[in-house]
Scaffold this motif. Structure first.
Motif, mmCIF file in Angstrom:
data_model
loop_
_atom_site.group_PDB
_atom_site.id
_atom_site.type_symbol
_atom_site.label_atom_id
_atom_site.label_comp_id
_atom_site.label_asym_id
_atom_site.label_seq_id
_atom_site.Cartn_x
_atom_site.Cartn_y
_atom_site.Cartn_z
ATOM 1 N N THR A 94 6.256 -4.632 1.351
ATOM 2 C CA THR A 94 6.681 -3.416 0.648
ATOM 3 C C THR A 94 8.117 -3.511 0.144
ATOM 4 O OG1 THR A 94 7.318 -2.439 2.766
ATOM 5 C CG2 THR A 94 5.088 -1.979 1.961
ATOM 6 N N THR A 95 8.874 -4.447 0.681
ATOM 7 C CA THR A 95 10.264 -4.617 0.211
ATOM 8 C C THR A 95 10.356 -5.541 -1.001
ATOM 9 O OG1 THR A 95 10.627 -6.499 1.699
ATOM 10 C CG2 THR A 95 11.068 -4.287 2.595
ATOM 11 N N GLY A 113 -0.770 -3.318 0.494
ATOM 12 C CA GLY A 113 0.577 -3.117 -0.036
ATOM 13 C C GLY A 113 0.633 -1.867 -0.864
ATOM 14 N N ALA A 114 1.744 -1.139 -0.692
ATOM 15 C CA ALA A 114 1.881 0.116 -1.408
ATOM 16 C C ALA A 114 1.901 -0.103 -2.898
ATOM 17 C CB ALA A 114 3.158 0.826 -0.948
#
Length: 294
Positions: free
Chosen positions: A233-234, A270-271
């Motif tokens: 997500t980063t 994953g978002a």
């Protein structure tokens, strides 16, 4: 011919008279007068101590007899004219030979003075030949540049493009504010998942997002890249398969959407990926509603 020249006697000259054309115009009286004058000088009685006096006087008498007789004089004049013409002809030919010999000597001297002349001539011939070949090459290049593409090449190109496996291709999207992603930088990122065959970046200065198409060497490398980068997500990169999800408008559940992608992408999380799915669904729904209204 040489013997005739040695035995030839110019009877006019023997009598002390002019020869050639002038001799033919001399009258008989002038011939007789010349003979009498020569006889007083050359008679043997006048030269008692000269052993050749008698022969010389006989020689004088013979010339007088030839010229004093009309028939023999005419024959001698004709012979004299023929000999004169031959001498002129030979003189002309000899002059031509002398000129040719002189020209040849001059050419030989010029070559002897400048031995590099032949080398320069050959170099010039080679240079001219090289210029001609370059001009022909440029002409072929220009002609080829303006020729339309061969239809066969177009067909083969279309087949090649259509045979490209989109399952090995993925799309990376990022905010332009997140940084500058060059082709080399993207290649370095995705080479951790497998061999990267090509990277094509699409940028638009008017939009806030940029994207790139990455072609992996295998489908497995594509799956690894999507699973790894979508689960982070980063990660500022949104990584998606190039083949679009094709959900039906009657079912919008997340389970059905994942099933439509096939078993290879069922574990993609994953978002960013989920947001992209929602975004695609929204766009498809808007397009569907628009078509209904039309």
């Amino acid at each position: 011919m040489a013997e005739d020249d040695r035995s030839f006697v110019d009877h006019y000259a023997v009598l002390g008279l002019p020869s050639s054309e002038e001799g033919t115009k001399i009258s008989l009286e002038e011939i007789k007068k010349a003979y009498r004058n020569q006889s007083r000088i050359r008679h043997p009685d006048k030269r008692p101590n000269d052993p050749n006096a008698t022969a010389d006087f006989q020689f004088l008498t013979t010339s007088f007899e030839v010229l004093s007789n009309e028939t023999t004089r005419s024959c001698f004049d004709a012979k004299l004219r023929t000999r004169r013409e031959r001498v002129l002809r030979d003189s002309f030919q000899n002059a031509k030979r002398r000129k040719m010999a002189t020209d040849l000597e001059q050419r030989e001297r010029s070559v002897a003075v400048d031995p590099s002349q032949e080398v320069r001539r050959k170099e010039k011939m080679k240079a001219d030949e090289l210029k001609r070949e370059i001009a022909e090459f440029k002409a072929r290049r220009m002609k080829k540049a303006f020729e339309p593409l061969n239809r066969k090449d177009n067909v083969e190109g279309e087949k090649k493009d259509s045979s490209l496996d989109k399952g090995r291709m993925l799309k990376a999207i990022w905010e332009t504010s997140a940084g500058d992603y060059s082709a080399a930088k993207l290649r370095g990122i995705f080479e951790t998942f497998g061999i990267v065959e090509d990277v094509v970046i699409r940028t638009n200065s008017l939009k806030k997002k940029s994207s790139a198409i990455i072609v992996m060497a295998s489908k497995g490398a594509t799956v690894r890249a999507i699973q790894s980068m979508s689960g982070d997500t980063t990660n500022p990169l949104l990584v998606l398969p190039l083949e679009s999800i094709a959900p039906s408008f009657s079912s919008t559940s997340s389970t059905n959407q994942n099933e439509s992608m096939g078993p290879e992408f069922n574990n993609v999380v994953g978002a960013g990926f989920q947001n992209y799915e929602a975004f695609v669904m929204k766009k498809l729904q808007e397009a569907y509603e628009k078509n209904k209204c039309m």
